[in-house]
Design a protein around this motif. Structure first.
Motif, PDB file in Angstrom:
ATOM      1  N   UNK A   1       0.960  -1.252   0.019  1.00 43.35           N
ATOM      2  CA  UNK A   1      -0.041   0.020  -0.025  1.00 43.35           C
ATOM      3  C   UNK A   1       1.002   1.233   0.028  1.00 43.35           C
ATOM      4  N   UNK A   2       2.075   1.291   0.707  1.00 41.72           N
ATOM      5  CA  UNK A   2       2.950   2.563   0.814  1.00 41.72           C
ATOM      6  C   UNK A   2       4.027   2.338  -0.106  1.00 41.72           C
ATOM      7  N   UNK A   3       4.015   2.922  -1.055  1.00 45.10           N
ATOM      8  CA  UNK A   3       5.204   2.812  -1.885  1.00 45.10           C
ATOM      9  C   UNK A   3       6.533   3.570  -1.118  1.00 45.10           C
ATOM     10  N   UNK A   4       6.470   4.278  -0.314  1.00 49.00           N
ATOM     11  CA  UNK A   4       7.739   4.892   0.317  1.00 49.00           C
ATOM     12  C   UNK A   4       7.217   5.072   2.069  1.00 49.00           C
ATOM     13  N   UNK A   5       8.493   4.965   2.615  1.00 46.11           N
ATOM     14  CA  UNK A   5       8.281   5.218   4.085  1.00 46.11           C
ATOM     15  C   UNK A   5       9.473   6.158   4.409  1.00 46.11           C
ATOM     16  N   UNK A   6       9.022   7.357   5.019  1.00 49.43           N
ATOM     17  CA  UNK A   6       9.980   8.742   5.303  1.00 49.43           C
ATOM     18  C   UNK A   6      10.226   8.536   6.829  1.00 49.43           C
ATOM     19  N   UNK A   7      11.314   8.799   7.363  1.00 49.72           N
ATOM     20  CA  UNK A   7      11.731   8.782   8.685  1.00 49.72           C
ATOM     21  C   UNK A   7      12.180   9.981   9.349  1.00 49.72           C
ATOM     22  N   UNK A   8      12.085  10.609  10.437  1.00 52.59           N
ATOM     23  CA  UNK A   8      12.748  11.244  11.133  1.00 52.59           C
ATOM     24  C   UNK A   8      14.167  10.741  11.478  1.00 52.59           C
TER      25      UNK A   8
ATOM     26  N   UNK B   1       8.242  -3.061  14.398  1.00 55.23           N
ATOM     27  CA  UNK B   1       7.055  -3.343  14.180  1.00 55.23           C
ATOM     28  C   UNK B   1       6.617  -2.812  12.602  1.00 55.23           C
ATOM     29  N   UNK B   2       7.550  -1.981  12.354  1.00 55.45           N
ATOM     30  CA  UNK B   2       7.135  -1.108  11.041  1.00 55.45           C
ATOM     31  C   UNK B   2       6.955  -2.161   9.777  1.00 55.45           C
ATOM     32  N   UNK B   3       7.858  -3.021   9.493  1.00 56.51           N
ATOM     33  CA  UNK B   3       7.704  -3.857   8.524  1.00 56.51           C
ATOM     34  C   UNK B   3       6.278  -4.679   8.473  1.00 56.51           C
ATOM     35  N   UNK B   4       5.884  -4.908   9.527  1.00 54.47           N
ATOM     36  CA  UNK B   4       4.683  -5.885   9.986  1.00 54.47           C
ATOM     37  C   UNK B   4       3.331  -4.774   9.555  1.00 54.47           C
TER      38      UNK B   4
ATOM     39  N   UNK C   1       0.634  -5.266   6.798  1.00 54.59           N
ATOM     40  CA  UNK C   1      -0.837  -5.466   7.232  1.00 54.59           C
ATOM     41  C   UNK C   1      -1.548  -4.514   6.541  1.00 54.59           C
ATOM     42  N   UNK C   2      -1.291  -3.537   5.725  1.00 55.79           N
ATOM     43  CA  UNK C   2      -2.101  -2.525   5.171  1.00 55.79           C
ATOM     44  C   UNK C   2      -2.341  -3.148   3.672  1.00 55.79           C
ATOM     45  N   UNK C   3      -3.727  -3.507   3.189  1.00 58.34           N
ATOM     46  CA  UNK C   3      -3.838  -3.832   2.067  1.00 58.34           C
ATOM     47  C   UNK C   3      -3.568  -2.817   0.933  1.00 58.34           C
TER      48      UNK C   3
END
Length: 232
Positions: free
Chosen positions: A3-10, A220-223, A227-229
């Protein structure tokens, strides 16, 4: 496709453990001929001015800080103090054990990654030497960008460089600089990292009353992403 194509972090407090000023900062104060409490107070009071890069180079910024603190060190002392401060901030920076595995897990799933950090000149200089560097597709540093979170321009710049839409991005942070509200206003899904070690973390303008998703560890982030369709 996730569902998410990118994850941005502080960065500080998110990819790293909590940050506290260590003893090495005393050396910087001594080089400048400034009481450490006075220097610390000025640094805290002027964080966003410095993190936005408005006072120029690291040396020019430190000279301005000295003026605010009422001291006039020599040019040699300022140069030595800039190097000392770089070493001190680097010493305060300890990556979370789960940072590299989490980033690697996301990239293995085809999810792009990046960092958006309110920071002064030191982080852009030493981040390339850190283990997370090869796992970040984009790096947005406030001191180079000229704006600080929660300004939506930082989040949208990251999206532009990744060629993704804000609604396809997840943002993860400890909540400093009202960053979660900023990410949400930019159109992203925001998640607060509430790791146990963050008590006593050096943070400015902390998010209060966050009502969105919360995780206790980057593990927990990868899970969470799995989990998001996928969007149809």
């Amino acid at each position: 496709m996730p569902r998410y194509q990118a994850v941005l972090f502080d960065f500080f407090g998110t990819l790293t453990r909590r940050v506290q000023r260590g003893a090495a900062h005393h050396v910087t104060a001594e080089l400048l001929g400034c009481p450490v409490d006075t220097l610390t107070a000025v640094l805290d009071r002027t964080f966003y001015q410095r993190a936005s890069g408005r006072h120029g180079t690291a040396e020019a910024t430190l000279r301005w800080v000295c003026a605010q603190a009422g001291v006039q060190p020599s040019d040699d002392a300022v140069r030595a103090a800039v190097a000392s401060r770089h070493r001190a901030i680097r010493a305060d920076t300890r990556l979370r054990d789960e940072a590299v595995p989490a980033l690697a897990g996301l990239r293995h799933r085809g999810v792009r990654t990046g960092v958006i950090s309110d920071c002064t000149h030191e982080l852009p200089a030493f981040l390339p030497q850190l283990a997370v560097a090869p796992l970040l597709d984009v790096r947005i540093f406030s001191v180079q960008f000229g704006r600080c979170k929660p300004d939506p321009a930082l989040y949208l710049a990251a999206c532009c460089r990744l060629d993704v839409r804000p609604q396809d991005c997840l943002y993860v942070g400890d909540g400093g600089s009202q960053e979660l509200t900023g990410a949400r206003r930019a159109g992203m899904t925001a998640v607060r990292l509430a790791a146990p070690d963050l008590a006593g973390h050096l943070v400015f303008d902390a998010e209060q009353g966050w009502d969105g998703p919360v995780i206790g560890s980057l593990s927990e982030l990868v899970d969470l992403v799995d989990a998001v369709p996928a969007a149809r």
